[in-house]
Design a protein around this motif. Structure first.
Motif, PDB file in Angstrom:
ATOM      1  N   ASN A 169     -72.841 -42.794   6.383  1.00  0.00           N
ATOM      2  CA  ASN A 169     -72.161 -43.785   7.144  1.00  0.00           C
ATOM      3  C   ASN A 169     -71.615 -42.966   8.575  1.00  0.00           C
ATOM      4  OD1 ASN A 169     -72.199 -46.050   5.547  1.00  0.00           O
ATOM      5  ND2 ASN A 169     -70.466 -45.656   4.602  1.00  0.00           N
ATOM      6  N   VAL A 170     -71.320 -41.699   8.299  1.00  0.00           N
ATOM      7  CA  VAL A 170     -70.696 -40.778   9.443  1.00  0.00           C
ATOM      8  C   VAL A 170     -72.052 -40.836  10.332  1.00  0.00           C
ATOM      9  CG1 VAL A 170     -70.031 -38.764  10.281  1.00  0.00           C
ATOM     10  CG2 VAL A 170     -69.008 -39.893   8.121  1.00  0.00           C
ATOM     11  N   LEU A 171     -73.161 -40.366  10.004  1.00  0.00           N
ATOM     12  CA  LEU A 171     -74.254 -40.483  10.772  1.00  0.00           C
ATOM     13  C   LEU A 171     -74.676 -41.790  11.499  1.00  0.00           C
ATOM     14  CD1 LEU A 171     -76.629 -38.622  11.737  1.00  0.00           C
ATOM     15  CD2 LEU A 171     -78.192 -39.317   9.873  1.00  0.00           C
ATOM     16  N   GLU A 234     -61.178 -44.467  25.596  1.00  0.00           N
ATOM     17  CA  GLU A 234     -62.335 -45.181  24.933  1.00  0.00           C
ATOM     18  C   GLU A 234     -63.308 -44.328  24.135  1.00  0.00           C
ATOM     19  OE1 GLU A 234     -65.926 -48.298  25.810  1.00  0.00           O
ATOM     20  OE2 GLU A 234     -64.906 -47.358  27.593  1.00  0.00           O
ATOM     21  N   HIS A 235     -63.733 -43.078  24.697  1.00  0.00           N
ATOM     22  CA  HIS A 235     -64.792 -42.403  24.113  1.00  0.00           C
ATOM     23  C   HIS A 235     -64.169 -41.574  22.838  1.00  0.00           C
ATOM     24  CE1 HIS A 235     -68.096 -39.499  24.907  1.00  0.00           C
ATOM     25  NE2 HIS A 235     -68.263 -40.024  23.668  1.00  0.00           N
ATOM     26  N   TYR A 236     -62.461 -41.348  22.897  1.00  0.00           N
ATOM     27  CA  TYR A 236     -61.837 -40.515  21.882  1.00  0.00           C
ATOM     28  C   TYR A 236     -61.650 -41.706  20.533  1.00  0.00           C
ATOM     29  CZ  TYR A 236     -57.590 -39.175  19.443  1.00  0.00           C
ATOM     30  OH  TYR A 236     -56.834 -39.084  18.420  1.00  0.00           O
ATOM     31  N   GLU A 237     -61.603 -43.087  21.042  1.00  0.00           N
ATOM     32  CA  GLU A 237     -61.294 -44.197  20.183  1.00  0.00           C
ATOM     33  C   GLU A 237     -62.499 -44.022  19.288  1.00  0.00           C
ATOM     34  OE1 GLU A 237     -59.710 -48.738  19.359  1.00  0.00           O
ATOM     35  OE2 GLU A 237     -59.989 -47.619  21.309  1.00  0.00           O
ATOM     36  N   ALA A 238     -63.676 -44.162  19.970  1.00  0.00           N
ATOM     37  CA  ALA A 238     -64.930 -44.423  19.159  1.00  0.00           C
ATOM     38  C   ALA A 238     -65.249 -43.365  18.468  1.00  0.00           C
ATOM     39  CB  ALA A 238     -65.996 -44.575  20.416  1.00  0.00           C
ATOM     40  N   TYR A 239     -64.917 -42.153  18.765  1.00  0.00           N
ATOM     41  CA  TYR A 239     -65.038 -40.891  18.112  1.00  0.00           C
ATOM     42  C   TYR A 239     -64.149 -40.712  16.805  1.00  0.00           C
ATOM     43  CZ  TYR A 239     -66.533 -35.935  16.880  1.00  0.00           C
ATOM     44  OH  TYR A 239     -66.927 -34.787  16.374  1.00  0.00           O
ATOM     45  N   THR A 240     -63.031 -40.934  16.848  1.00  0.00           N
ATOM     46  CA  THR A 240     -62.048 -40.806  15.926  1.00  0.00           C
ATOM     47  C   THR A 240     -61.876 -42.064  14.948  1.00  0.00           C
ATOM     48  OG1 THR A 240     -60.277 -41.530  17.367  1.00  0.00           O
ATOM     49  CG2 THR A 240     -60.646 -39.256  17.212  1.00  0.00           C
ATOM     50  N   THR A 241     -62.716 -43.013  15.227  1.00  0.00           N
ATOM     51  CA  THR A 241     -62.714 -44.161  14.455  1.00  0.00           C
ATOM     52  C   THR A 241     -64.252 -44.102  13.522  1.00  0.00           C
ATOM     53  OG1 THR A 241     -63.326 -45.700  16.228  1.00  0.00           O
ATOM     54  CG2 THR A 241     -60.878 -45.531  15.499  1.00  0.00           C
ATOM     55  N   ARG A 242     -64.856 -43.167  13.776  1.00  0.00           N
ATOM     56  CA  ARG A 242     -66.429 -43.346  13.274  1.00  0.00           C
ATOM     57  C   ARG A 242     -66.324 -43.652  11.556  1.00  0.00           C
ATOM     58  NH1 ARG A 242     -68.918 -38.079  14.025  1.00  0.00           N
ATOM     59  NH2 ARG A 242     -66.772 -37.169  13.656  1.00  0.00           N
ATOM     60  N   ARG A 252     -67.964 -51.842   9.772  1.00  0.00           N
ATOM     61  CA  ARG A 252     -69.505 -51.877   9.569  1.00  0.00           C
ATOM     62  C   ARG A 252     -70.068 -50.579   8.643  1.00  0.00           C
ATOM     63  NH1 ARG A 252     -74.204 -52.530  14.216  1.00  0.00           N
ATOM     64  NH2 ARG A 252     -75.937 -52.437  12.866  1.00  0.00           N
ATOM     65  N   TRP A 253     -69.469 -49.528   8.882  1.00  0.00           N
ATOM     66  CA  TRP A 253     -69.871 -48.369   8.063  1.00  0.00           C
ATOM     67  C   TRP A 253     -68.729 -47.746   7.374  1.00  0.00           C
ATOM     68  CZ3 TRP A 253     -72.001 -48.758  13.078  1.00  0.00           C
ATOM     69  CH2 TRP A 253     -73.465 -49.170  13.025  1.00  0.00           C
ATOM     70  N   ASP A 254     -67.795 -48.230   6.900  1.00  0.00           N
ATOM     71  CA  ASP A 254     -66.454 -48.136   6.413  1.00  0.00           C
ATOM     72  C   ASP A 254     -66.454 -47.160   5.302  1.00  0.00           C
ATOM     73  OD1 ASP A 254     -63.873 -47.822   6.195  1.00  0.00           O
ATOM     74  OD2 ASP A 254     -63.278 -49.849   5.814  1.00  0.00           O
ATOM     75  N   ASN A 255     -66.036 -45.940   5.329  1.00  0.00           N
ATOM     76  CA  ASN A 255     -65.901 -45.224   4.328  1.00  0.00           C
ATOM     77  C   ASN A 255     -64.700 -45.337   3.494  1.00  0.00           C
ATOM     78  OD1 ASN A 255     -68.262 -43.441   4.342  1.00  0.00           O
ATOM     79  ND2 ASN A 255     -67.625 -42.254   5.840  1.00  0.00           N
ATOM     80  N   SER A 256     -63.752 -46.346   3.565  1.00  0.00           N
ATOM     81  CA  SER A 256     -62.520 -46.258   3.110  1.00  0.00           C
ATOM     82  C   SER A 256     -62.703 -46.376   1.551  1.00  0.00           C
ATOM     83  CB  SER A 256     -61.482 -47.704   3.602  1.00  0.00           C
ATOM     84  OG  SER A 256     -61.518 -47.480   5.056  1.00  0.00           O
ATOM     85  N   GLU A 257     -63.460 -47.437   1.006  1.00  0.00           N
ATOM     86  CA  GLU A 257     -63.584 -47.702  -0.419  1.00  0.00           C
ATOM     87  C   GLU A 257     -64.369 -46.252  -0.905  1.00  0.00           C
ATOM     88  OE1 GLU A 257     -65.536 -50.651  -3.558  1.00  0.00           O
ATOM     89  OE2 GLU A 257     -65.375 -51.136  -1.478  1.00  0.00           O
ATOM     90  N   ILE A 258     -65.075 -45.925  -0.317  1.00  0.00           N
ATOM     91  CA  ILE A 258     -65.725 -44.477  -0.838  1.00  0.00           C
ATOM     92  C   ILE A 258     -64.899 -43.445  -0.964  1.00  0.00           C
ATOM     93  CG2 ILE A 258     -67.459 -42.924  -0.200  1.00  0.00           C
ATOM     94  CD1 ILE A 258     -69.233 -44.947   1.280  1.00  0.00           C
ATOM     95  N   MET A 259     -64.015 -43.150  -0.091  1.00  0.00           N
ATOM     96  CA  MET A 259     -62.997 -42.111  -0.152  1.00  0.00           C
ATOM     97  C   MET A 259     -62.136 -42.355  -1.201  1.00  0.00           C
ATOM     98  SD  MET A 259     -62.384 -42.216   3.993  1.00  0.00           S
ATOM     99  CE  MET A 259     -60.867 -41.141   3.885  1.00  0.00           C
ATOM    100  N   ALA A 628     -59.868 -38.810   8.992  1.00  0.00           N
ATOM    101  CA  ALA A 628     -60.438 -38.593   7.446  1.00  0.00           C
ATOM    102  C   ALA A 628     -61.608 -39.132   6.995  1.00  0.00           C
ATOM    103  CB  ALA A 628     -59.256 -38.893   6.466  1.00  0.00           C
ATOM    104  N   HIS A 629     -61.995 -40.526   7.754  1.00  0.00           N
ATOM    105  CA  HIS A 629     -63.178 -41.183   7.354  1.00  0.00           C
ATOM    106  C   HIS A 629     -64.516 -40.411   7.780  1.00  0.00           C
ATOM    107  CE1 HIS A 629     -60.376 -44.401   6.595  1.00  0.00           C
ATOM    108  NE2 HIS A 629     -61.456 -45.094   6.451  1.00  0.00           N
ATOM    109  N   GLY A 630     -64.229 -39.296   8.539  1.00  0.00           N
ATOM    110  CA  GLY A 630     -65.473 -38.684   8.956  1.00  0.00           C
ATOM    111  C   GLY A 630     -65.257 -37.092   8.792  1.00  0.00           C
ATOM    112  N   PHE A 631     -64.316 -36.802   8.056  1.00  0.00           N
ATOM    113  CA  PHE A 631     -64.163 -35.625   7.342  1.00  0.00           C
ATOM    114  C   PHE A 631     -65.309 -35.182   6.293  1.00  0.00           C
ATOM    115  CE2 PHE A 631     -60.358 -32.397   6.160  1.00  0.00           C
ATOM    116  CZ  PHE A 631     -61.050 -31.274   6.699  1.00  0.00           C
ATOM    117  N   SER A 632     -66.411 -34.768   6.728  1.00  0.00           N
ATOM    118  CA  SER A 632     -67.374 -34.613   5.797  1.00  0.00           C
ATOM    119  C   SER A 632     -67.496 -33.321   4.898  1.00  0.00           C
ATOM    120  CB  SER A 632     -68.799 -34.688   6.524  1.00  0.00           C
ATOM    121  OG  SER A 632     -69.035 -35.611   7.258  1.00  0.00           O
TER     122      SER A 632
END
Length: 712
Positions: A169-171, A234-242, A252-259, A628-632
């Protein structure tokens, strides 16, 4: 059909591996492994190293050498078909690992060897492997009743699958976002190298203009240099909400439930094994003894750093207000005004520094540093099989002419490649009947690639280096500029440090002299000590004598000027307090979500993160931030309830380097002592015992604080 994953070759046949090869190969090797275990257990009732442990080690090594290139390619040349094949095998591998860990007969056989007359005659590494195995049997649920064993296996398989989905999802979210700009004025402030990269990215996508992405080199350039504040936001928001429920691709690629599932399953796993929470289970294989020890360590560092971090931010706010009239400093302004302040206070530009760190100078310089430290020679091998044209391959020999290791290096960011930098194991060292299996490593980074000038295609790194080799040193150092289109990749000093860090991991893997896979290289090393050799290597990036080996202007060859070096060292601890508390924020958050998990309340991920931020952070994040959603590292990597290891290992590495500061940074006796007591020993002894053998005492925090310019 010949399956390259089943071909007995010294190195993987990357160019021949296809997704359809993966599952059949893994199925066959898993079947072979199970057969070997069963056969060896039935063959005798008097078990020894030779008739049990060694045959199992050999077949599992065969399995690992087939899976390693698959896992690696999934990270660096990802595709839908390869991803599907990779994911199909994860539950099978997890099932096998759990099955072995819960094999009563195998457990009894290991116990029998530990209690046998043979045990005292085994070497230190063999004894450590057996003791680790007995521990790992317990951590695999060997003592559980049948029903709980079944549940443990289900949990392990599901966790493996969830971790893979998290990373995917992060990728996918990273690759999905791009922004095409057709007016260069919108990118005012970006250095020419970043503009050229954005232009090249647009061209590669068949477009005109400048394309920015969420690949880190592009993101970092915008956040550091773009005058356009709205573009930064705009770039910051896109990156920190991946991969989250927020931002341009919300849901679309939401990691919430997975976490949530990952945290719940980890907690359940820990409880099944008799631990209060996953943080306790995590420490079973680490140097730290109790959760309280970890929290005390982190909170002590936070207490020592927080005031300086507050001062750092106050100074930045004042600078932005006085010099630029910006009163409401936001997170997307921090990097931008920090760079302006660095240039103002120290007359230091990161772009100016980059010009002195072409990869064609940095890489040989890195090799020269380790040659002087450990008496090694590193030579390039040109005839090899690779997964991408940018990949290069090298071998390491010692001063006795003995081959010690080989490594692939893949330096540049590209689509379908996981972000970040890492070292991974391709082949591990072992010795069978006197023959040494040479260790091989993957070294992977995501630096900005060489950039094409107008009308000329950018060469691959291998092509540019080969050209330089043909033309001699004058190709880089002569009076004339390098021809248009053939400039090498230029690295920031942070990227140079990253390269040294990953090479430190590689040396730990490749220079081992342990002959048994279970504890050779990084295998069997306590997780909170595994970063010692990597962070240790970073220190040479700040030493003048070492920098002379790895720097030189990419066109003129001029050495790094003393004045520029003085600026770099003066600015070394610029905002060190802010940087320290940011890492402590990650560490405390990771440890607390695992220590404080409550099944009745769920993960409370952002509730706990906000509590931690109130405790240690000085820069407050906006409500949409979904870090946290991108904290691989903790959700898809090996750092769950262990991210604190970076800071703990920094204590070890700073204290270890302080001996070089006393004796000389290239002192051969000190280098030999580090090689013999740390790098060559792998996980064959306890990490603290090895550190004490090298340093003569247990570590102290003083050197870490001093290196970061923080008052004790």
């Amino acid at each position: 059909m010949t399956n390259p994953l089943l071909t007995d070759t010294p190195l993987p046949l990357f160019s021949q591996i296809r997704p359809e090869h993966v599952e059949p190969a893994i199925d066959q090797l898993l079947a072979e492994a199970r057969a070997v275990v069963e056969q060896q257990l039935k063959a005798t009732d008097r078990y020894t190293w030779k008739n049990l442990i060694e045959p199992i080690e050999n077949i599992e090594d065969k399995l690992n050498k087939a899976w390693s290139p698959v896992s690696h390619m999934n990270s660096v040349v990802n595709s839908d078909a390869l991803r599907a094949a990779y994911n199909a095998c994860l539950p099978k591998l997890s099932e096998y690992a759990t099955e072995m860990g819960q094999n009563e007969d195998l457990f009894k056989a290991y116990r029998a060897i530990a209690a046998s007359d043979e045990y005292p005659s085994l070497d230190t590494a063999q004894k450590k492997i057996i003791q680790n195995a007995l521990r790992d049997f317990r951590l695999s649920g060997i003592d559980l009743v049948v029903e709980k064993k079944r549940r443990f296996k289900e949990i392990s398989q599901e966790l493996s699958s969830l971790a893979s989905r998290f990373e995917e999802n992060v990728l996918d979210a990273t690759n999905a976002w791009t922004k095409l700009l057709t007016d260069e004025l919108e990118l005012t402030g970006l250095p020419e190298s970043a503009l050229a990269q954005a232009r090249q990215t647009a061209e590669q996508n068949g477009l005109e203009g400048w394309m920015i992405t969420l690949q880190f080199p592009s993101y970092h350039a915008v956040m550091t240099y773009a005058d356009n504040r709205e573009l930064r936001r705009e770039h910051y928001e896109a990156y920190t909400t991946r991969a989250s429920d927020q931002g341009p691709h919300a849901g679309r690629w939401d990691n919430s439930e997975i976490m949530e599932k990952i945290l719940a399953l980890r907690h359940e796993k820990a409880r099944l094994l008799g631990y209060n929470h996953y943080a306790e289970l995590s420490l079973a294989t680490k140097m730290a003894e109790t959760p309280d020890d970890v929290m005390s360590f982190l909170e002590d560092l936070a207490d020592k750093s927080w005031r300086q971090a507050r001062r750092d931010l106050a100074e930045l706010r004042e600078f932005a207000r006085v010099h630029y009239g910006t009163a409401d400093l936001q997170p997307w302004d921090i990097g931008y005004y920090s760079e302006k302040m660095r240039q103002h206070d120290y007359q230091l530009s990161q772009e100016e520094v980059k010009a002195y760190f072409p990869v064609t100078k940095v890489l040989p310089g890195l090799f020269a540093v380790v040659e002087r430290l450990y008496g090694l020679t590193i030579s390039e091998i040109h005839d090899f099989d690779a997964w991408h044209p940018d990949v290069r391959f090298f071998e390491i020999t010692d001063q006795n002419g003995e081959l010690r290791g080989k490594f692939y290096i893949d330096l540049y960011a590209r689509p379908k490649k996981r972000g970040g930098a890492w070292m991974d194991d391709c082949v591990g060292r072992k010795t069978i009947d006197g023959a040494v299996q040479t260790p091989v490593a993957y070294l992977t980074c995501n630096f900005t690639p060489p950039i094409a000038r107008e009308g000329v295609s950018a060469p691959t790194d291998r092509e540019s280096v080969a050209s330089i080799a043909r033309e001699g040193v004058s190709a880089l150092t002569g009076p004339e500029p390098v021809p248009t289109g053939s400039d090498p990749a230029l690295l920031t000093h942070d990227e140079v440090t990253t390269l040294f860090h990953e090479f430190g991991h590689g040396l730990h893997h490749m220079l081992t002299k342990v002959d048994h896979l279970g504890v050779s290289g990084i295998n069997g090393v306590e997780w909170d000590a595994v970063e010692l050799p990597s962070q240790f290597m970073e220190n040479w990036c700040w030493e003048k004598d070492a920098l002379a080996l790895m720097s030189g202007h990419y066109r003129s060859g001029e050495p790094l000027p003393d004045a520029l070096f003085d600026k770099m060292t003066a600015a070394k601890n610029f905002q060190a307090g802010m940087q320290m508390v940011r890492q402590l924020e990650f560490s405390l958050f990771d440890f607390r979500i695992h220590r404080d998990y409550d099944p009745d309340k769920g993960g409370r991920i952002y509730e706990i993160l906000n509590q931690v931020r109130e405790q240690v952070a000085v820069v407050q994040s906006p409500a949409f931030n979904r870090f946290a959603h991108g904290f691989s590292h903790i959700f898809a990597g090996g750092y769950a309830a262990g991210y604190y290891s970076y800071k703990w290992a920094e204590v070890l590495s700073s204290d270890a380097f302080s001996l070089f500061e006393e004796k000389g940074i290239f002192d051969p006796d000190t280098g030999s002592a580090f090689l013999a007591n740390i790098l060559e020993k792998g996980g064959s002894e306890e990490a603290m015992d090895l550190f004490v053998k090298f340093r003569g005492r247990k570590p102290t925090i003083d050197a870490l604080l001093r290196h970061n310019g923080i008052a004790a």
